[in-house]
Design an enzyme around this catalytic site. Structure first.
Site, short mmCIF file in Angstrom:
data_model
loop_
_atom_site.label_atom_id
_atom_site.label_comp_id
_atom_site.label_asym_id
_atom_site.label_seq_id
_atom_site.Cartn_x
_atom_site.Cartn_y
_atom_site.Cartn_z
N LYS A 54 0.80 -1.10 -0.03
CA LYS A 54 -0.04 0.02 -0.09
C LYS A 54 0.83 1.26 -0.18
CE LYS A 54 -3.88 -2.30 2.03
NZ LYS A 54 -4.43 -2.61 3.19
N GLN A 98 -5.00 -1.34 9.60
CA GLN A 98 -4.85 -2.71 8.75
C GLN A 98 -5.46 -3.66 9.82
OE1 GLN A 98 -3.46 -3.39 5.88
NE2 GLN A 98 -4.46 -5.36 6.31
N ASP A 121 -11.12 2.90 3.88
CA ASP A 121 -11.74 1.42 3.70
C ASP A 121 -13.21 1.55 3.60
OD1 ASP A 121 -9.97 -0.56 3.34
OD2 ASP A 121 -9.22 -0.87 5.39
#
Ligand code: NDP
Length: 300
Positions: A54, A98, A121
């Site tokens: 990422k 994460q 997200d």
């Protein structure tokens, strides 16, 4: 019939190129550099790989990348304090924590402490509610990537029968909501669904997000259907040598490719789209934060 292969790797590259173009424009015309902050707690090896990828791709499209690595035993209060700091940092337009988090941390509490406008997200409960009511929101990356590929391949999705196998909060449910928003007739199937093969055979669009290697067989697929395989399963591959493994999806690719009109492979299908959509979400968040028009083709 032999299905057309939907090349997610190539499509993700075009999405990243579009993102890079928007980033360059934001810098040049407005003096703004979009920034993505990624928070990793602990040392889960798979998560470390994801976070590294990422960060690398964020820099490649010209955005700022802020990585925060915290010890596995970080107290919840410290993590919440970091998120508060990122929420208030004007250089940060997207925040991603994460998952999975270590057991002592409450994932729902942590995710819901992110400013919904920076929720790259799309997992914050406000964004879930906005998507569920058909309003503008931050959209979870994997289903957004699937939607982009479907639109690219089929054009309008209106009126199509879509079956989503899997009802998780990160893939199945948001995928179903996105398909509904695009006027599909949507069925969500799961482990208690009766006659799953029969349900799948009714699908013009079949999205598999189950986590069971090659569970969906070729004869479950409607002739000409578009099949999106979200599953990533690591299985033994003795043919490659002792102790070797390979990745397969939730769909029996060889069988389904004989019947479907189009299908995503694993690897090289949905997987590469997920990070591309994370970058797209960050640019979208940056434009919204600055009252600028959203980049076309990068949102739901
Ligand atoms: P979850 O385990 O959270 O959900 C799996 C879903 O599949 C559940 O709703 C479950 O039903 C359903 N299911 C399980 N067994 C069956 C069965 N025998 N018949 C019908 N339905 C069944 O998984 P995720 O949604 O997180 O992930 C799904 C897959 O997608 C995984 O392989 C994962 O690795 C992959 N993935 C890939 C990503 C990418 O970037 N390409 C990103 C995220 C995930 P029930 O609710 O009834 O238990």
């Amino acid at each position: 019939m032999t299905a057309e292969i939907i090349d997610g790797k190539a499509f993700a590259a075009t999405v990243r190129a579009k993102v890079a173009e928007h980033v360059a424009n934001l810098k040049e015309v407005h003096g703004i550099t979009p920034g993505l902050a990624v928070v990793l707690v602990g040392e889960d090896p798979a998560s470390q790989v994801y976070v590294r990828n990422k960060g690398k791709q964020t820099l490649e499209v010209g955005m700022n990348s802020f990585e925060h690595k915290l010890d596995a035993d970080t107290p919840e209060a410290d993590l919440l304090a970091l998120i508060d700091q990122l929420n208030n940092d004007p250089a940060v337009h997207g925040i991603l924590v994460q998952l999975p988090l270590p057991d002592h941390l409450n994932s729902d509490l942590v995710i819901n402490s992110i400013n919904p406008a920076k929720d790259a997200d799309g997992f914050h409960i406000s964004n879930v509610g906005l998507l569920g009511t058909g309003q503008k929101s931050m959209v979870p990356c994997t289903p957004l990537g699937c939607l982009m590929m479907l639109r690219d391949h089929l054009g309008s999705l209106s009126g199509k029968n879509a079956v989503v196998v899997g009802r998780s909060n990160i893939v199945g449910k948001p995928m179903a909501n996105l398909l509904l928003k695009d006027s599909c007739t949507v069925t969500i199937a799961h482990s208690r669904t009766q006659d799953l093969p029969g349900v799948c055979r009714g699908a013009d669009i079949l999205v598999a997000a189950v986590g069971r290697p090659e569970m969906i067989k070729g004869d479950w697929v409607k002739p000409g259907a578009t099949v999106i395989d979200v599953g990533i399963n690591r299985i033994p591959a003795p043919e490659k040598g002792e102790g070797k493994h390979k990745l397969v999806g939730d769909v029996d690719f060889a069988g389904a490719a004989e019947i479907a009109g189009a299908i995503t492979p694993v690897p090289g299908g949905v997987g590469p789209m997920t990070i591309a959509c994370l970058l797209a979400n960050t640019v979208t968040a940056c434009c919204r934060a600055n009252g600028l028009p959203e980049p076309e083709g990068l949102t739901a």
